[in-house]
Enzyme design. Structure first.
Site, PDB file in Angstrom:
ATOM      1  N   VAL A  19       0.854  -1.190   0.000  1.00 55.20           N
ATOM      2  CA  VAL A  19       0.000   0.000   0.000  1.00 55.20           C
ATOM      3  C   VAL A  19       0.889   1.239   0.000  1.00 55.20           C
ATOM      4  CG1 VAL A  19      -1.843  -1.213   1.228  1.00 55.20           C
ATOM      5  CG2 VAL A  19      -0.181   0.142   2.526  1.00 55.20           C
ATOM      6  N   ALA A  55       3.070   4.359   0.868  1.00 58.58           N
ATOM      7  CA  ALA A  55       3.963   4.586   2.013  1.00 58.58           C
ATOM      8  C   ALA A  55       3.374   5.623   2.952  1.00 58.58           C
ATOM      9  CB  ALA A  55       5.334   5.034   1.522  1.00 58.58           C
ATOM     10  N   SER A  90      12.341  -3.706  -6.295  1.00 57.84           N
ATOM     11  CA  SER A  90      12.621  -2.877  -7.464  1.00 57.84           C
ATOM     12  C   SER A  90      12.465  -3.666  -8.752  1.00 57.84           C
ATOM     13  CB  SER A  90      14.044  -2.310  -7.404  1.00 57.84           C
ATOM     14  OG  SER A  90      14.312  -1.557  -8.571  1.00 57.84           O
ATOM     15  N   GLY A  91      11.948  -2.993  -9.750  1.00 58.24           N
ATOM     16  CA  GLY A  91      11.800  -3.613 -11.059  1.00 58.24           C
ATOM     17  C   GLY A  91      10.542  -3.169 -11.763  1.00 58.24           C
ATOM     18  N   LYS A 118      17.324   0.113  -0.491  1.00 63.12           N
ATOM     19  CA  LYS A 118      16.400   0.419  -1.602  1.00 63.12           C
ATOM     20  C   LYS A 118      16.370   1.923  -1.871  1.00 63.12           C
ATOM     21  CE  LYS A 118      13.002  -0.222  -4.589  1.00 63.12           C
ATOM     22  NZ  LYS A 118      12.348   1.043  -4.810  1.00 63.12           N
ATOM     23  N   HIS A 140      19.418   2.733  -3.782  1.00 59.73           N
ATOM     24  CA  HIS A 140      19.173   2.239  -5.141  1.00 59.73           C
ATOM     25  C   HIS A 140      18.379   3.268  -5.936  1.00 59.73           C
ATOM     26  CE1 HIS A 140      16.213   0.550  -7.968  1.00 59.73           C
ATOM     27  NE2 HIS A 140      17.105  -0.368  -8.267  1.00 59.73           N
ATOM     28  N   ASN A 141      17.325   3.793  -5.341  1.00 60.10           N
ATOM     29  CA  ASN A 141      16.487   4.753  -6.061  1.00 60.10           C
ATOM     30  C   ASN A 141      17.236   6.061  -6.321  1.00 60.10           C
ATOM     31  OD1 ASN A 141      14.549   2.766  -5.674  1.00 60.10           O
ATOM     32  ND2 ASN A 141      12.925   4.230  -5.262  1.00 60.10           N
ATOM     33  N   GLU A 165      19.364   5.471  -9.179  1.00 61.29           N
ATOM     34  CA  GLU A 165      18.466   5.466 -10.340  1.00 61.29           C
ATOM     35  C   GLU A 165      18.220   6.898 -10.835  1.00 61.29           C
ATOM     36  OE1 GLU A 165      13.732   4.787 -10.637  1.00 61.29           O
ATOM     37  OE2 GLU A 165      14.847   3.105  -9.780  1.00 61.29           O
ATOM     38  N   TYR A 166      17.972   7.830  -9.904  1.00 65.88           N
ATOM     39  CA  TYR A 166      17.808   9.239 -10.274  1.00 65.88           C
ATOM     40  C   TYR A 166      19.045   9.734 -11.018  1.00 65.88           C
ATOM     41  CZ  TYR A 166      13.651  10.550  -7.430  1.00 65.88           C
ATOM     42  OH  TYR A 166      12.393  10.703  -6.911  1.00 65.88           O
ATOM     43  N   ARG A 221      36.190  30.722   9.080  1.00 67.88           N
ATOM     44  CA  ARG A 221      35.331  30.319  10.202  1.00 67.88           C
ATOM     45  C   ARG A 221      35.935  30.751  11.536  1.00 67.88           C
ATOM     46  NH1 ARG A 221      34.767  25.198  11.255  1.00 67.88           N
ATOM     47  NH2 ARG A 221      32.594  25.311  11.958  1.00 67.88           N
ATOM     48  N   TYR A 276      33.247  20.836  16.169  1.00 63.61           N
ATOM     49  CA  TYR A 276      32.634  19.555  15.890  1.00 63.61           C
ATOM     50  C   TYR A 276      32.754  19.280  14.390  1.00 63.61           C
ATOM     51  CZ  TYR A 276      28.611  22.028  13.962  1.00 63.61           C
ATOM     52  OH  TYR A 276      27.813  22.837  13.209  1.00 63.61           O
TER      53      TYR A 276
END
Length: 483
Positions: free
Chosen positions: A75, A77, A129-130, A184, A187-188, A191-192, A446, A481
């Site tokens: 469903v 997200a 994915s696919g 994942k 991965h996306n 892909e972008y 700085r 830091y």
């Protein structure tokens, strides 16, 4: 059928196709959809005469599953996933397994794993994915979550996933809680980046070289038979050759505003949080944002002039340059993605198998390519590899591509062609190979305005200094830091 092997909630396209994939691999499936008419449509349509049981409530779904029950949620997200989990917890029992196969944020999967385990059940958040075809014929599957759940679902998930040439499954356990959805997400993001690089390549071929769509399709076909062979190169070849009803290229008629579902943005946000220079993927996300302001761009095009075209004298040679530049830029994109995974693994104490991740991406998924086999080899040889650019194979690729890469970026700039992915990839490479960057001046700035201190080349690392640059600033310094 009362003892189905697995249940699936959510009969949109991906959900339907996963059900058919499961059934074709010998598993019986109980299905449920909140809009119950879709259950009827599916079991009487694509699912007719198959080992699929239509259910009209989650209680009925639970009653039709063998124990320990296993149900995959497909469903939207966000809140819909949480709502479905709560509803399943009411009808499932201790030891049952809930699997979220959607594009959930990895932080949600961390939270949900702890929540479901607190109820005595097991949880898996898995990237799938696919696209539609992958879901039906074999996707790449990246599961993470409750480790105890893996042996119980491993045979099912590895049966339905894509396989590489030697039969190895493009699915293996990634790690605890949110690890699967994090991988994942990366991965996306990659892909972008891949898609943006291909689009910039197309832009240069079309608007600088003046190639026709068929000529561009032929170039991509040639590339697909070589080192750049991949799903995205393959479909680009097909898209460029596709004609509309009037015989003209359909791609030319498509509005140039790109959509996005958010996973690329999440990747960029994670990179900022972990302090990883994920520059190429960030530019790919911003390029989609820029494409969305179409009306403004149309106005700006009428206000600002374009430079006079500088067309390379040898088009064939420039196409070879593009091939090398595209490969080199892809290497940078994947290297940055792997750096992000390594930082997340340190933070969350995930034991990620980087070569195994490359294997999972070699088939079924959108970024599947020949190239991923070389990444697997790199991490198999050196599991502690700091940066993919330092693997001898990829070092040689980048060295060989340097001149071509610079010619491509220069040509884009001279012709007023926006090439942010190519440019940022080259800038990252130049920064990474620089023994000394101008950050010494930045640190001085700085310290000047904020007393943030600095380290010295002639002193041990970890020893910090402050200078009273104006003579009126005093000796008090701020805390230091590092992100």
């Amino acid at each position: 059928m009362k003892n189905n092997d697995i249940g699936l909630v959510g009969l949109a396209v991906m959900g339907e196709n996963l059900v058919l994939n499961l059934e074709s691999n010998g598993y019986s499936v109980a299905v449920y959809n909140r809009t119950t008419s879709r259950v009827d449509d599916f079991v009487n349509g694509r699912g007719k005469d198959k080992k699929i049981t239509g259910c009209y409530s989650l209680q009925e779904l639970a009653d039709n599953l063998s124990k320990p029950r296993k149900a995959m949620i497909m469903v939207k997200a966000g809140k819909p996933v949480d709502d479905t989990i709560d509803s399943l917890l009411e009808v499932f029992e201790k030891g049952d397994i809930i699997i979220d196969g959607g594009n959930s944020n990895y932080q949600d999967s961390i939270r949900r794993t702890a929540y479901v385990e607190s109820k005595g059940l097991l949880y898996i958040g898995t990237g799938v994915s696919g696209g539609e075809e992958g879901a039906l014929k074999g996707p790449s599957i990246m599961p993470g979550g409750s480790t105890a759940a893996w042996p119980l679902v491993k045979p099912i998930l590895q049966a339905i996933c894509a396989k590489v040439d030697d039969g190895s499954p493009c699915c293996d356990w990634v790690g605890e809680d949110g690890a699967g959805h994090f991988v994942k997400m990366v991965h996306n993001g990659i892909e972008y980046g891949d898609m943006q690089l291909i689009c910039e390549t197309y832009d240069l071929m079309k608007n600088v070289l003046g190639l026709s769509y068929d000529e561009m399709g032929n170039v991509f076909e040639e590339w697909n038979n070589g080192a750049l062979g991949s799903y995205l190169i393959e479909i680009t070849r097909d898209i460029l050759r596709y004609k509309d009803d009037d015989g003209k290229p359909l791609a030319e008629k498509i509005l140039d505003t790109a959509g996005q579902k958010g996973t690329g943005k999440w990747t960029g946000i994670a990179a900022l949080e972990f302090g990883v220079p994920l520059t190429l993927i960030g530019e790919a996300v911003f390029s989609r944002c820029l494409s969305a302001v179409k009306d403004e761009r149309v106005k700006a095009a009428k206000v600002f002039s374009s430079p006079q075209k500088t067309i390379p004298s040898d088009k064939s040679a420039f196409i070879k340059d593009l091939e090398k530049a595209l490969y080199a830029s892809k290497v940078v994109s994947y290297a940055q993605g792997y750096l992000l995974m390594k930082e997340a693994a340190k933070e969350y104490k995930w034991d990620l198998n980087y070569g195994g991740i490359a294997l999972m991406w070699r088939g079924g998924c959108i970024i599947r390519s020949v190239f991923l086999g070389k990444i697997k080899e790199a991490f198999d040889k050196n599991p502690g590899l700091e940066n993919l650019l330092m693997d001898p194979f990829f070092t040689k690729i980048l060295e060989d591509a340097q001149d071509s890469w610079r010619r491509v970026v220069s040509t884009a700039i001279q012709n007023g062609i926006a090439a942010p992915a190519y440019s940022s990839a080259l800038a990252y490479f130049d920064g990474y190979r620089s023994e000394r960057l101008p950050a010494n001046l930045l640190q001085a700035q700085r310290d000047y305005f904020g007393a943030h201190t600095y380290e010295r080349l002639d002193k041990p690392r970890g020893e910090f200094f402050h200078t009273n640059w104006t003579g009126t600033g005093g000796t008090t310094s701020a805390s230091t830091y590092t992100v």
